[in-house]
Scaffold this motif. Sequence first.
Motif, PDB file in Angstrom:
ATOM      1  N   TRP A  79       0.827  -1.199   0.000  1.00  0.00           N
ATOM      2  CA  TRP A  79       0.000   0.000   0.000  1.00  0.00           C
ATOM      3  C   TRP A  79       0.858   1.244   0.000  1.00  0.00           C
ATOM      4  CZ3 TRP A  79      -5.045  -0.685  -0.753  1.00  0.00           C
ATOM      5  CH2 TRP A  79      -5.592  -1.934  -0.438  1.00  0.00           C
ATOM      6  N   GLU A  80       0.367   2.248  -0.647  1.00  0.00           N
ATOM      7  CA  GLU A  80       1.000   3.565  -0.645  1.00  0.00           C
ATOM      8  C   GLU A  80       0.053   4.508   0.092  1.00  0.00           C
ATOM      9  OE1 GLU A  80       2.082   6.815  -4.030  1.00  0.00           O
ATOM     10  OE2 GLU A  80       2.507   4.705  -4.477  1.00  0.00           O
ATOM     11  N   TYR A  81       0.588   5.266   1.033  1.00  0.00           N
ATOM     12  CA  TYR A  81      -0.243   6.130   1.876  1.00  0.00           C
ATOM     13  C   TYR A  81       0.075   7.599   1.639  1.00  0.00           C
ATOM     14  CZ  TYR A  81      -1.369   1.897   4.429  1.00  0.00           C
ATOM     15  OH  TYR A  81      -1.799   0.648   4.763  1.00  0.00           O
ATOM     16  N   ARG A  82      -0.933   8.435   1.835  1.00  0.00           N
ATOM     17  CA  ARG A  82      -0.770   9.888   1.795  1.00  0.00           C
ATOM     18  C   ARG A  82      -1.535  10.469   2.980  1.00  0.00           C
ATOM     19  NH1 ARG A  82       2.864   9.185  -1.120  1.00  0.00           N
ATOM     20  NH2 ARG A  82       3.029   9.680  -3.303  1.00  0.00           N
ATOM     21  N   ILE A  83      -0.955  11.464   3.602  1.00  0.00           N
ATOM     22  CA  ILE A  83      -1.610  12.187   4.689  1.00  0.00           C
ATOM     23  C   ILE A  83      -1.620  13.651   4.310  1.00  0.00           C
ATOM     24  CG2 ILE A  83      -1.491  12.832   7.118  1.00  0.00           C
ATOM     25  CD1 ILE A  83      -0.035  10.181   7.618  1.00  0.00           C
ATOM     26  N   LYS A  84      -2.791  14.262   4.335  1.00  0.00           N
ATOM     27  CA  LYS A  84      -2.934  15.691   4.041  1.00  0.00           C
ATOM     28  C   LYS A  84      -3.579  16.350   5.245  1.00  0.00           C
ATOM     29  CE  LYS A  84      -1.906  16.904   0.187  1.00  0.00           C
ATOM     30  NZ  LYS A  84      -0.593  17.440  -0.117  1.00  0.00           N
ATOM     31  N   GLN A  85      -3.032  17.506   5.647  1.00  0.00           N
ATOM     32  CA  GLN A  85      -3.579  18.229   6.789  1.00  0.00           C
ATOM     33  C   GLN A  85      -3.959  19.642   6.397  1.00  0.00           C
ATOM     34  OE1 GLN A  85      -0.335  17.684   9.645  1.00  0.00           O
ATOM     35  NE2 GLN A  85      -1.730  16.401  10.823  1.00  0.00           N
ATOM     36  N   TYR A  86      -5.095  20.094   6.940  1.00  0.00           N
ATOM     37  CA  TYR A  86      -5.591  21.437   6.678  1.00  0.00           C
ATOM     38  C   TYR A  86      -6.147  22.017   7.967  1.00  0.00           C
ATOM     39  CZ  TYR A  86      -5.394  19.653   1.959  1.00  0.00           C
ATOM     40  OH  TYR A  86      -4.963  19.089   0.794  1.00  0.00           O
ATOM     41  N   THR A  87      -6.030  23.311   8.127  1.00  0.00           N
ATOM     42  CA  THR A  87      -6.643  23.979   9.273  1.00  0.00           C
ATOM     43  C   THR A  87      -7.881  24.725   8.800  1.00  0.00           C
ATOM     44  OG1 THR A  87      -5.301  25.959   8.977  1.00  0.00           O
ATOM     45  CG2 THR A  87      -4.448  24.293  10.485  1.00  0.00           C
ATOM     46  N   TYR A  88      -8.825  24.858   9.690  1.00  0.00           N
ATOM     47  CA  TYR A  88      -9.993  25.669   9.385  1.00  0.00           C
ATOM     48  C   TYR A  88     -10.496  26.322  10.656  1.00  0.00           C
ATOM     49  CZ  TYR A  88     -12.987  21.814  10.962  1.00  0.00           C
ATOM     50  OH  TYR A  88     -13.602  20.843  11.695  1.00  0.00           O
ATOM     51  N   ASN A  89     -11.222  27.401  10.489  1.00  0.00           N
ATOM     52  CA  ASN A  89     -11.663  28.224  11.586  1.00  0.00           C
ATOM     53  C   ASN A  89     -13.193  28.273  11.595  1.00  0.00           C
ATOM     54  OD1 ASN A  89     -12.222  30.435  13.340  1.00  0.00           O
ATOM     55  ND2 ASN A  89     -10.168  31.219  12.935  1.00  0.00           N
ATOM     56  N   LYS A 115     -15.805  34.000   9.454  1.00  0.00           N
ATOM     57  CA  LYS A 115     -14.910  33.295   8.534  1.00  0.00           C
ATOM     58  C   LYS A 115     -15.664  32.306   7.633  1.00  0.00           C
ATOM     59  CE  LYS A 115     -10.968  34.634  10.571  1.00  0.00           C
ATOM     60  NZ  LYS A 115      -9.754  35.089  10.024  1.00  0.00           N
ATOM     61  N   ILE A 116     -16.983  32.432   7.549  1.00  0.00           N
ATOM     62  CA  ILE A 116     -17.793  31.467   6.801  1.00  0.00           C
ATOM     63  C   ILE A 116     -17.402  31.410   5.332  1.00  0.00           C
ATOM     64  CG2 ILE A 116     -20.126  30.964   5.967  1.00  0.00           C
ATOM     65  CD1 ILE A 116     -21.151  31.892   8.678  1.00  0.00           C
ATOM     66  N   GLN A 117     -17.264  32.552   4.690  1.00  0.00           N
ATOM     67  CA  GLN A 117     -16.944  32.571   3.261  1.00  0.00           C
ATOM     68  C   GLN A 117     -15.551  31.993   3.008  1.00  0.00           C
ATOM     69  OE1 GLN A 117     -17.261  36.424   1.459  1.00  0.00           O
ATOM     70  NE2 GLN A 117     -17.840  35.530  -0.489  1.00  0.00           N
ATOM     71  N   GLU A 118     -14.603  32.347   3.846  1.00  0.00           N
ATOM     72  CA  GLU A 118     -13.237  31.819   3.717  1.00  0.00           C
ATOM     73  C   GLU A 118     -13.234  30.304   3.918  1.00  0.00           C
ATOM     74  OE1 GLU A 118      -9.308  32.022   6.494  1.00  0.00           O
ATOM     75  OE2 GLU A 118     -10.301  33.934   6.078  1.00  0.00           O
ATOM     76  N   ARG A 119     -13.980  29.823   4.908  1.00  0.00           N
ATOM     77  CA  ARG A 119     -14.053  28.387   5.189  1.00  0.00           C
ATOM     78  C   ARG A 119     -14.711  27.645   4.032  1.00  0.00           C
ATOM     79  NH1 ARG A 119     -16.349  28.713   9.892  1.00  0.00           N
ATOM     80  NH2 ARG A 119     -18.454  28.298   9.213  1.00  0.00           N
ATOM     81  N   ASN A 162     -13.003  24.699   1.936  1.00  0.00           N
ATOM     82  CA  ASN A 162     -13.617  23.370   1.821  1.00  0.00           C
ATOM     83  C   ASN A 162     -13.701  22.934   0.355  1.00  0.00           C
ATOM     84  OD1 ASN A 162     -13.965  22.937   4.553  1.00  0.00           O
ATOM     85  ND2 ASN A 162     -16.050  23.721   4.576  1.00  0.00           N
ATOM     86  N   TYR A 163     -14.032  23.869  -0.531  1.00  0.00           N
ATOM     87  CA  TYR A 163     -14.101  23.551  -1.954  1.00  0.00           C
ATOM     88  C   TYR A 163     -12.714  23.142  -2.480  1.00  0.00           C
ATOM     89  CZ  TYR A 163     -14.763  24.072  -6.960  1.00  0.00           C
ATOM     90  OH  TYR A 163     -14.794  23.831  -8.297  1.00  0.00           O
ATOM     91  N   GLU A 164     -11.676  23.878  -2.085  1.00  0.00           N
ATOM     92  CA  GLU A 164     -10.319  23.562  -2.518  1.00  0.00           C
ATOM     93  C   GLU A 164      -9.880  22.189  -2.014  1.00  0.00           C
ATOM     94  OE1 GLU A 164      -8.097  26.884  -1.036  1.00  0.00           O
ATOM     95  OE2 GLU A 164      -8.777  28.214  -2.638  1.00  0.00           O
ATOM     96  N   VAL A 165     -10.212  21.865  -0.768  1.00  0.00           N
ATOM     97  CA  VAL A 165      -9.862  20.564  -0.202  1.00  0.00           C
ATOM     98  C   VAL A 165     -10.585  19.452  -0.957  1.00  0.00           C
ATOM     99  CG1 VAL A 165     -10.068  19.098   1.854  1.00  0.00           C
ATOM    100  CG2 VAL A 165      -9.255  21.445   2.079  1.00  0.00           C
ATOM    101  N   GLU A 166     -11.873  19.660  -1.281  1.00  0.00           N
ATOM    102  CA  GLU A 166     -12.614  18.666  -2.056  1.00  0.00           C
ATOM    103  C   GLU A 166     -11.983  18.434  -3.414  1.00  0.00           C
ATOM    104  OE1 GLU A 166     -16.784  19.446  -2.354  1.00  0.00           O
ATOM    105  OE2 GLU A 166     -16.989  19.690  -0.190  1.00  0.00           O
ATOM    106  N   GLU A 167     -11.519  19.496  -4.058  1.00  0.00           N
ATOM    107  CA  GLU A 167     -10.860  19.358  -5.361  1.00  0.00           C
ATOM    108  C   GLU A 167      -9.569  18.539  -5.239  1.00  0.00           C
ATOM    109  OE1 GLU A 167     -11.585  20.466  -8.608  1.00  0.00           O
ATOM    110  OE2 GLU A 167     -13.570  20.631  -7.704  1.00  0.00           O
ATOM    111  N   ILE A 168      -8.788  18.805  -4.209  1.00  0.00           N
ATOM    112  CA  ILE A 168      -7.536  18.080  -3.998  1.00  0.00           C
ATOM    113  C   ILE A 168      -7.817  16.605  -3.731  1.00  0.00           C
ATOM    114  CG2 ILE A 168      -5.568  17.817  -2.419  1.00  0.00           C
ATOM    115  CD1 ILE A 168      -5.653  20.947  -2.182  1.00  0.00           C
TER     116      ILE A 168
END
Length: 74
Positions: free
Chosen positions: A4-14, A19-23, A27-33
Amino acid sequence: MRLWEYRIKQYTYNLEKNKIQERSKQNYEVEEILSDFGKDGYELVNVITEPLIKDKNSESNEFLRTFFLKKERF
């Protein structure tokens, strides 16, 4: 035996109300990734969300979200 090959991605959110619009954009960018990883054959295994603590006495509205992905190696 499977390899198996593993990947770990971490993101912060507020979670602050101002901060609703920024969040939402983040979230959209994370879904794309994550979608791109899916196209490469990775599957989402687990997601962990943890609060970020700046000091012992204060609560923060910031969280760290960790995504665990895997795919079979050939």
